[in-house]
Design an enzyme around this catalytic site. Structure first.
Site, PDB file in Angstrom:
ATOM      1  N   ASP A 164       0.853  -1.192   0.000  1.00  0.00           N
ATOM      2  CA  ASP A 164       0.000   0.000   0.000  1.00  0.00           C
ATOM      3  C   ASP A 164       0.895   1.250   0.000  1.00  0.00           C
ATOM      4  O   ASP A 164       2.066   1.174   0.382  1.00  0.00           O
ATOM      5  CB  ASP A 164      -0.871  -0.060   1.275  1.00  0.00           C
ATOM      6  CG  ASP A 164      -1.582   1.241   1.552  1.00  0.00           C
ATOM      7  OD1 ASP A 164      -2.230   1.766   0.636  1.00  0.00           O
ATOM      8  OD2 ASP A 164      -1.488   1.726   2.707  1.00  0.00           O
ATOM      9  N   LEU A 165       0.361   2.386  -0.426  1.00  0.00           N
ATOM     10  CA  LEU A 165       1.177   3.620  -0.444  1.00  0.00           C
ATOM     11  C   LEU A 165       1.005   4.479   0.821  1.00  0.00           C
ATOM     12  O   LEU A 165       1.873   4.515   1.683  1.00  0.00           O
ATOM     13  CB  LEU A 165       0.856   4.465  -1.682  1.00  0.00           C
ATOM     14  CG  LEU A 165       1.444   4.015  -3.029  1.00  0.00           C
ATOM     15  CD1 LEU A 165       1.072   5.010  -4.123  1.00  0.00           C
ATOM     16  CD2 LEU A 165       2.954   3.884  -2.960  1.00  0.00           C
ATOM     17  N   THR A 186      -2.874   0.600  -4.209  1.00  0.00           N
ATOM     18  CA  THR A 186      -3.243   1.866  -3.574  1.00  0.00           C
ATOM     19  C   THR A 186      -4.680   2.285  -3.882  1.00  0.00           C
ATOM     20  O   THR A 186      -5.270   1.824  -4.854  1.00  0.00           O
ATOM     21  CB  THR A 186      -2.272   2.988  -4.041  1.00  0.00           C
ATOM     22  OG1 THR A 186      -2.653   4.227  -3.447  1.00  0.00           O
ATOM     23  CG2 THR A 186      -2.293   3.162  -5.558  1.00  0.00           C
TER      24      THR A 186
HETATM   25 CA    CA Z   1      -3.104   3.266   3.258  1.00  0.00          CA
END
Ligand code: CA
Length: 282
Positions: free
Chosen positions: A7-8, A41
């Site tokens: 995830d970002l 994301t």
């Molecule tokens: Ca996140």
């Protein structure tokens, strides 16, 4: 072959929206030892692509919570849209009730011209006990790449209305609660969140987890020997489909209760630590 899904926001990115050298090196190391590293994301593809480009890394990107998948070169491999019937029902309601929202579309992120004012007004009203996360959430939206402003949804040309995700942001807890309740009643869309101030709606056929399943077939890899790392509600679907799931230390306890391990925070290279641990297991 294993997939490492990352995830970002709140995970790979620091609070200043940067990717640490430690994290970059860990990703390179994982790639060298034959793993496929994938970004997963809630951000729009173009926005995520700009962030990754700066690091010199070459990675496939699952964006808009799984509504789109792109190759490292930027070719769209998969997409799933919100039907116009759903959009026509939801968006006028959001406008009528003064919600800040964004539409992640094929050609960019569309947002109402008045959106900024709506958020700033909400921030003013809660200024006394303003949480740093509010400023962070505001800055995150205002610094995105590829944003197009419009007056109302009706003025967007029909050809442009290929919507992957509807993103709603509000700093008013009650407004968020009401929004969640009403939108669940009036639509068939999946609702997730990536912070305590937002709601994200997309086609029920798309999620980060489903996108991982799709990409693992494409890459001929095995999710039973794969890992995912994230910090929020929109990561739960990917935690369900991999054997090794890592919550960030900065995630809340509900998220941590859904993962097999916890790593350090996004400020202390939690992604690099999780990758090292995962690679060390094998
Ligand atoms: Ca996140």
């Amino acid at each position: 072959m294993s997939i490492i899904a990352i995830d970002l926001d709140g995970t790979l990115l620091t609070t200043n929206h940067e990717i640490s050298q430690e994290n970059i090196e860990a990703i390179k190391q994982a790639q060298k030892s034959g793993n496929k590293v994938v970004i997963a994301t809630g951000r729009a593809h173009e926005d995520a692509r700009q962030i990754i480009k700066q690091t010199g890394l070459s990675l496939p990107i699952i964006s808009a919570n799984g509504a789109t998948i792109h190759s490292p070169e930027g070719t769209e491999l998969f997409s799933s849209v919100i039907s116009s019937k759903e959009a026509d029902r939801i968006i006028p309601w959001l406008e009528k009730n003064n919600y800040y929202y964004e539409l992640t579309c094929k050609n960019g992120i569309y947002t109402q011209k008045t959106g900024k004012e709506i958020l700033e007004q909400e921030m003013k009203e809660i200024s006394e006990e303003k949480h740093p996360l509010i400023q962070y959430a505001y800055d995150t939206q205002m610094t995105q790449a590829g944003v197009v402003q419009f007056d109302t949804y009706q003025t967007i040309h029909e050809d442009e209305r290929r919507i992957y995700k509807i993103f709603i942001l509000t700093f008013d807890e009650e407004k968020r609660r009401v929004g969640w309740e009403r939108l669940s009643e009036m639509s068939e869309l999946t609702i997730v969140y990536s912070s305590k101030y937002n709601l994200e709606l997309h086609n029920p056929e798309s999620s980060k987890g489903k996108a991982l399943q799709y990409i693992s077939k494409l890459l001929d890899s095995d999710l039973d020997v794969s890992m995912a790392v994230g910090d929020s509600g929109n990561d739960l679907s990917m935690f369900e489909v991999v054997s090794n799931s890592y919550a960030m230390e900065n995630a809340d306890d509900t998220i941590k209760s859904h993962t097999t391990s916890t790593t350090t925070t996004n400020e202390t290279h939690g992604v690099a630590k999780a990758i090292e641990e995962f690679l060390g297991k094998r």
